[in-house]
Design a protein around this motif. Structure first.
Motif, PDB file in Angstrom:
ATOM      1  N   ASN A   1     109.653  86.428  60.070  1.00  0.00           N
ATOM      2  CA  ASN A   1     109.488  86.911  61.441  1.00  0.00           C
ATOM      3  C   ASN A   1     110.817  86.890  62.206  1.00  0.00           C
ATOM      4  OD1 ASN A   1     106.778  87.183  60.915  1.00  0.00           O
ATOM      5  ND2 ASN A   1     106.140  85.407  62.093  1.00  0.00           N
TER       6      ASN A   1
ATOM      7  N   SER B   1     105.452  92.745  58.857  1.00  0.00           N
ATOM      8  CA  SER B   1     104.859  93.900  59.525  1.00  0.00           C
ATOM      9  C   SER B   1     104.174  94.819  58.519  1.00  0.00           C
ATOM     10  CB  SER B   1     105.924  94.678  60.300  1.00  0.00           C
ATOM     11  OG  SER B   1     106.845  95.289  59.411  1.00  0.00           O
TER      12      SER B   1
ATOM     13  N   MET C   1     103.243  91.354  64.804  1.00  0.00           N
ATOM     14  CA  MET C   1     104.643  91.677  64.537  1.00  0.00           C
ATOM     15  C   MET C   1     104.936  93.161  64.756  1.00  0.00           C
ATOM     16  SD  MET C   1     105.626  88.741  64.111  1.00  0.00           S
ATOM     17  CE  MET C   1     107.324  89.292  64.072  1.00  0.00           C
ATOM     18  N   ILE C   2     104.043  94.012  64.331  1.00  0.00           N
ATOM     19  CA  ILE C   2     104.320  95.450  64.456  1.00  0.00           C
ATOM     20  C   ILE C   2     104.246  95.893  65.912  1.00  0.00           C
ATOM     21  CG2 ILE C   2     101.956  96.348  64.182  1.00  0.00           C
ATOM     22  CD1 ILE C   2     103.112  98.484  62.328  1.00  0.00           C
TER      23      ILE C   2
ATOM     24  N   THR D   1     111.175  93.753  58.816  1.00  0.00           N
ATOM     25  CA  THR D   1     110.208  92.679  59.020  1.00  0.00           C
ATOM     26  C   THR D   1     109.123  92.787  57.961  1.00  0.00           C
ATOM     27  OG1 THR D   1     110.613  92.877  61.402  1.00  0.00           O
ATOM     28  CG2 THR D   1     108.745  91.527  60.707  1.00  0.00           C
TER      29      THR D   1
ATOM     30  N   PHE E   1     109.442 100.595  59.903  1.00  0.00           N
ATOM     31  CA  PHE E   1     108.425  99.931  59.085  1.00  0.00           C
ATOM     32  C   PHE E   1     108.253 100.591  57.724  1.00  0.00           C
ATOM     33  CE2 PHE E   1     107.061  99.570  63.594  1.00  0.00           C
ATOM     34  CZ  PHE E   1     107.274  98.217  63.748  1.00  0.00           C
TER      35      PHE E   1
END
Length: 250
Positions: A94, A114, A182-183, A111, A4
């Protein structure tokens, strides 16, 4: 959490004391936009007998148009470009984040949804549209949105503050819902993947744990694909409902 992290790919320039770089986040947003462009162009041939691609594009457009028509009504037609853009961008971002391998060698999948800065900006734009439309169309009468019809006079100040607080929280909840969904899914997959690696290294009975972890990874991945579509739908739907409050003052 390295998956991330926003990392610079090309060193940029300094602006007002801040370093401006071309990052992996910016790269994947451009890839998302490029794929959406290809998807839409490929389905806009307007053939007499529509092909599968054109039917797919028309289906997505009709799906979003139905959301707007149901949530806002005939007056919602002019908001179709924004809601459709939201739905397509979030959906493609996504799904791309679920890719096991990168499109470009050495550049891992990222992503963008995220990142709270991305989801927060999308929510802020939607909320700004609500405020602009609400005050432009209804002026100060827009505040009546926070006082339900039939509220007793002594309760008006309290109800007004509660409804106003609920209204102001909307952009944060809109952004957090997508960001957290999402994360969390990606972290869960990485946790099970770590179990697989550790169990294989340990050997013996731990191989059974590795097998179970692989099954869980497959299950969570399938669930994540569903979540990718659901989150795009929810974001578009809630944006339409919030715009409906500004447009129709219900």
């Amino acid at each position: 959490m390295h998956q991330f992290e926003v990392q610079p790919i090309i060193e940029g320039f300094e602006l007002f004391g801040q370093q401006i770089n071309f990052t992996n986040s910016a790269l994947w947003m451009l890839i998302v936009l490029g794929l959406i462009y290809v998807f839409m162009i490929g389905g806009m041939k307007r053939e007499l007998v529509p092909g599968r691609w054109q039917i797919m594009v028309e289906g997505v457009v009709g799906f979003v148009d139905n959301i707007i028509a149901t949530s806002i009504g005939p007056a919602g037609k002019k908001y179709t470009p924004w809601v459709f853009t939201l739905f397509m961008f979030i959906l493609f971002a996504n799904l791309l984040g679920m890719m096991p391998l990168g499109i470009i060698p050495g550049i891992h999948p990222f992503t963008v949804t995220s990142q709270f800065t991305i989801t927060g900006l999308l929510a802020a734009i939607s909320f700004s549209i609500v405020l602009i439309v609400g005050f432009y169309k209804h002026k100060l009468k827009f505040f009546s949105l926070f006082i339900p019809h039939g509220t007793p006079l002594p309760m008006i100040p309290l109800i007004f503050m509660v409804e106003l607080l609920s209204f102001l929280v909307r952009p944060f909840s809109l952004a957090l819902r997508l960001f957290v969904a999402m994360i969390a899914g990606h972290i869960l997959i990485k946790v099970f993947a770590n179990f697989v690696i550790q169990s294989i290294d340990a050997g013996g009975a731990s191989l059974f744990v590795a097998l179970l972890s692989i099954i869980f990874i497959a299950f969570v991945s399938a669930l994540e694909l569903l979540v990718c579509a659901i989150q795009a739908y929810v974001f578009a739907l809630l944006t339409s409902l919030y715009i409906n409050d500004a447009e129709n003052l219900h």
